[in-house]
Design a protein around this motif. Structure first.
Motif, PDB file in Angstrom:
ATOM      1  N   UNK A   1     -16.091   4.580   4.413  1.00  0.00           N
ATOM      2  CA  UNK A   1     -16.920   5.739   4.084  1.00  0.00           C
ATOM      3  C   UNK A   1     -18.184   5.257   3.418  1.00  0.00           C
TER       4      UNK A   1
ATOM      5  N   UNK B   1      -7.148  -0.840  -5.780  1.00  0.00           N
ATOM      6  CA  UNK B   1      -6.661   0.407  -5.187  1.00  0.00           C
ATOM      7  C   UNK B   1      -7.791   1.235  -4.629  1.00  0.00           C
ATOM      8  N   UNK B   2      -8.795   1.433  -5.484  1.00  0.00           N
ATOM      9  CA  UNK B   2     -10.019   1.987  -4.955  1.00  0.00           C
ATOM     10  C   UNK B   2     -10.519   0.996  -3.930  1.00  0.00           C
ATOM     11  N   UNK B   3     -11.168   1.474  -2.927  1.00  0.00           N
ATOM     12  CA  UNK B   3     -11.561   0.618  -1.823  1.00  0.00           C
ATOM     13  C   UNK B   3     -12.881  -0.066  -2.097  1.00  0.00           C
TER      14      UNK B   3
ATOM     15  N   UNK C   1       0.844  -1.194   0.000  1.00  0.00           N
ATOM     16  CA  UNK C   1       0.000   0.000   0.000  1.00  0.00           C
ATOM     17  C   UNK C   1       0.875   1.238   0.000  1.00  0.00           C
TER      18      UNK C   1
ATOM     19  N   UNK D   1      -5.418   8.118  -1.383  1.00  0.00           N
ATOM     20  CA  UNK D   1      -6.527   7.214  -1.112  1.00  0.00           C
ATOM     21  C   UNK D   1      -7.806   7.598  -1.826  1.00  0.00           C
ATOM     22  N   UNK D   2      -8.777   6.763  -1.648  1.00  0.00           N
ATOM     23  CA  UNK D   2     -10.036   6.983  -2.338  1.00  0.00           C
ATOM     24  C   UNK D   2     -11.053   7.632  -1.406  1.00  0.00           C
ATOM     25  N   UNK D   3     -11.317   6.982  -0.278  1.00  0.00           N
ATOM     26  CA  UNK D   3     -12.406   7.499   0.556  1.00  0.00           C
ATOM     27  C   UNK D   3     -11.907   8.329   1.725  1.00  0.00           C
TER      28      UNK D   3
ATOM     29  N   UNK E   1     -17.423   1.976   1.550  1.00  0.00           N
ATOM     30  CA  UNK E   1     -16.140   1.938   0.879  1.00  0.00           C
ATOM     31  C   UNK E   1     -15.029   1.858   1.916  1.00  0.00           C
ATOM     32  N   UNK E   2     -14.273   0.785   1.890  1.00  0.00           N
ATOM     33  CA  UNK E   2     -13.209   0.621   2.875  1.00  0.00           C
ATOM     34  C   UNK E   2     -11.849   0.855   2.246  1.00  0.00           C
ATOM     35  N   UNK E   3     -10.981   1.502   2.982  1.00  0.00           N
ATOM     36  CA  UNK E   3      -9.611   1.622   2.517  1.00  0.00           C
ATOM     37  C   UNK E   3      -8.645   1.692   3.699  1.00  0.00           C
ATOM     38  N   UNK E   4      -7.390   1.583   3.378  1.00  0.00           N
ATOM     39  CA  UNK E   4      -6.348   1.632   4.403  1.00  0.00           C
ATOM     40  C   UNK E   4      -6.343   3.002   5.077  1.00  0.00           C
TER      41      UNK E   4
ATOM     42  N   UNK F   1     -10.480   2.404   7.185  1.00  0.00           N
ATOM     43  CA  UNK F   1     -11.567   3.332   7.441  1.00  0.00           C
ATOM     44  C   UNK F   1     -12.660   3.051   6.434  1.00  0.00           C
TER      45      UNK F   1
END
Lengths: 109, 109
Positions: free
Chosen positions: B73, B39-41, A102, A107-109, B80-83, B71
């Motif tokens: 959103x 990459x996008x969550x 990563x 980031x996206x969100x 939508x989950x991402x790092x 996290x």
DNA sequence: CCCATATATTGCAATATTACGATAGATATA
DNA sequence: TATATCTATCGTAATATTGCAATATATGGG
């Protein structure tokens, strides 16, 4: 069920999870820190250093050993524990790769 | 007793153990890998990708989130989950320091 | 051989984890 | 508003983990 469905994951995923689980306890973190700090591998002073009963320490050592992270050599009545360098390096490398996958805060969100 | 004596360890030891425990399950490793890869969550495609029921995935996501590693959103009906980059970087750094504390195969036993 | 010391094992009791069905809540679309 | 979709929560069953007292085992000294 308290039972992990290991069969649906890759062996890499299972292996990494197992290693992390071996480390995922404050007592075992503390034990590893002690073993590293007292460069020579201390034995059962651990029970005194940390505030846990001897059987409890013994059990934690067993888990670290069965994960392959440490090794124990019998030295008279005592047992000498130290880091197993190969497994240590491997885990370090694997985790590094995992975390590096990563990149950045883009980031996206 | 299934209850960890957290009070006898340093907050650093407890913190590291908690983070590691959050990652110490193949499903959660797989989830993190998926989140990183796409990459996008992604959201709840996870239940399909991995072979686990939706409530199970939701529970694992919750654990990763409460550890602060990811996290979520809300995006319409989906989530939508991402790092979480900060926690991710911090853990990476801490683990690096931890592993580096033991140098080389100059061992005792 | 007997004893002291160091470590491992056994056997619990208390709690935590994992997984999922059932269901609730929340949002978009018809 | 009714309906479909997505996600979270609840409740529960089946293990797993943590910790320790009691005990076993193993080694060295006398």
């Amino acid at each position: 069920m308290g039972v992990t469905k290991t069969e649906i994951f890759t062996s890499e995923q299972n292996r990494l999870a197992t290693m992390l689980k071996a480390m995922a306890h404050p007592a075992r973190i503390a034990i590893l820190e002690q073993i590293i700090k007292s460069n020579a591998c201390i034995c059962g002073d651990l029970a005194e250093e940390l505030g846990l009963a001897q059987p409890t320490i013994s059990q934690h050592l067993k888990e670290l050993k069965s994960a392959g992270l440490i090794q124990g050599t019998i030295d008279g009545v005592k047992v000498c524990y130290c880091i197993e360098p190969k497994a240590w390096e491997l885990l370090h490398k694997d985790l590094n790769a995992f975390f590096k996958a990563h990149q950045g805060p883009a980031d996206c969100c």
